[in-house]
Scaffold this active site. Structure first.
Site, PDB file in Angstrom:
ATOM      1  N   GLU A   1       0.844  -1.191   0.000  1.00 43.76           N
ATOM      2  CA  GLU A   1       0.000   0.000   0.000  1.00 43.76           C
ATOM      3  C   GLU A   1       0.880   1.243   0.000  1.00 43.76           C
ATOM      4  OE1 GLU A   1      -3.501   1.729   2.921  1.00 43.76           O
ATOM      5  OE2 GLU A   1      -1.770   0.783   3.839  1.00 43.76           O
TER       6      GLU A   1
ATOM      7  N   GLU B   1     -11.464   1.534   6.950  1.00 43.70           N
ATOM      8  CA  GLU B   1     -10.265   1.900   7.702  1.00 43.70           C
ATOM      9  C   GLU B   1     -10.319   3.389   8.040  1.00 43.70           C
ATOM     10  OE1 GLU B   1      -5.482   1.044   7.465  1.00 43.70           O
ATOM     11  OE2 GLU B   1      -6.442   2.192   5.887  1.00 43.70           O
TER      12      GLU B   1
ATOM     13  N   ASP C   1      -5.970   2.125  -1.450  1.00 42.10           N
ATOM     14  CA  ASP C   1      -6.479   2.936  -0.345  1.00 42.10           C
ATOM     15  C   ASP C   1      -6.873   4.304  -0.900  1.00 42.10           C
ATOM     16  OD1 ASP C   1      -6.562   4.789   1.921  1.00 42.10           O
ATOM     17  OD2 ASP C   1      -5.841   3.087   3.091  1.00 42.10           O
TER      18      ASP C   1
ATOM     19  N   GLN D   1      -9.539   0.132   0.498  1.00 44.24           N
ATOM     20  CA  GLN D   1      -9.835   0.735   1.793  1.00 44.24           C
ATOM     21  C   GLN D   1     -10.323   2.163   1.580  1.00 44.24           C
ATOM     22  OE1 GLN D   1      -6.073   0.069   3.865  1.00 44.24           O
ATOM     23  NE2 GLN D   1      -6.944  -1.677   4.952  1.00 44.24           N
TER      24      GLN D   1
END
Length: 255
Positions: free
Chosen positions: A138, A234, A173, A199
């Site tokens: 990530e 998240e 993300d 996320q």
């Protein structure tokens, strides 16, 4: 799409062990979190079974101050010990995805850190393949964590292409993509082909997503292109976790 409760951030008013029951009561059947010393591996596995939960994504155990070790020259043995411990926990919990964090690297050290990262990832991927576990990387934005080795989404994708390992993929993300200044439509176009997990959080506050504008369009695009996508929650709730989950119902209005 399947929503995944991040037990490190949601239900923060409860002791960690009680968050499993709270997630299930809130309608989740899937969770993600980073392994720490407690609860133990057997305790985690028992909690998952007791509450009918699947752990989709695990994070390696470690210290918050190092942000990982995969790209840390001179600390290879420490990385390998930490990885082996985290992999064993993932296997015990039957978590199919294990997030490998890289650490913070000075600009002057990027070349040597890249060599370390490549060697560590090839070693780790081989070990994980023996256990049918996939590794995920990530990008972390440089405002929140200055110097994080995977400095951007494009940089992370370039590394995935360079490593070319069949069991290593991407966490897309959307919070970090927005924080690096990337339009979310562009982030989805770039990242979704490589992504094994997504996320989400509000890009401004890291609270619950606000289903409007760029973020609503990005989530709609993900849903249309990959109906089986998993979406990790998240974020740090602005208030009560369960009340804040209303954003999920709002998504139906943009699908």
């Amino acid at each position: 799409m399947r929503f995944v409760a991040n037990l490190g951030m949601l239900f923060a008013d409860l002791p960690f062990r009680r968050r499993f029951a709270a997630a299930r009561a809130a309608g989740f059947d899937c969770v993600e979190f980073t392994f720490q010393q407690e609860p133990s591996g057997p305790d985690v596995a028992a909690l998952l079974r007791e509450h009918g939960l699947t752990q989709l994504l695990a994070g390696l155990p470690g210290a918050a101050d190092d942000k990982g070790l995969a790209a840390a020259p001179g600390r290879e043995s420490e990385f390998r010990e930490r990885f082996a411990r985290g992999l064993a926990r993932a296997v015990e919990a039957r978590a199919p995805l294990l997030h490998v964090t890289t650490g913070v690297v000075a600009d002057a050290d990027l070349t040597v850190s890249g060599d370390t990262f490549a060697a560590n990832m090839r070693w780790a991927a081989g070990l994980a393949a023996n256990e049918n576990v996939c590794l995920v990387l990530e990008a972390i934005n440089q405002t929140d964590v200055p110097g994080y080795f995977l400095r951007s989404l494009a940089d992370t994708i370039a590394w995935l292409a360079r490593l070319d390992l069949p069991n290593v993929g991407l966490i897309l993300d959307l919070y970090h993509a927005a924080r690096e200044g990337l339009p979310l439509a562009r982030a989805v176009d770039l990242g979704l082909p490589w992504a094994w997990h997504v996320q989400v959080a509000d890009p401004r506050t890291r609270h619950e997503p606000v289903i409007a504008g760029e973020l609503a369009l990005a989530l709609r695009t993900i849903h249309r292109r990959r109906e089986d996508a998993t979406i990790g929650c998240e974020y740090s709730p602005a208030g009560d976790t369960v009340a804040g989950l209303a954003w999920m119902a709002e998504l139906k209005n943009v699908w």
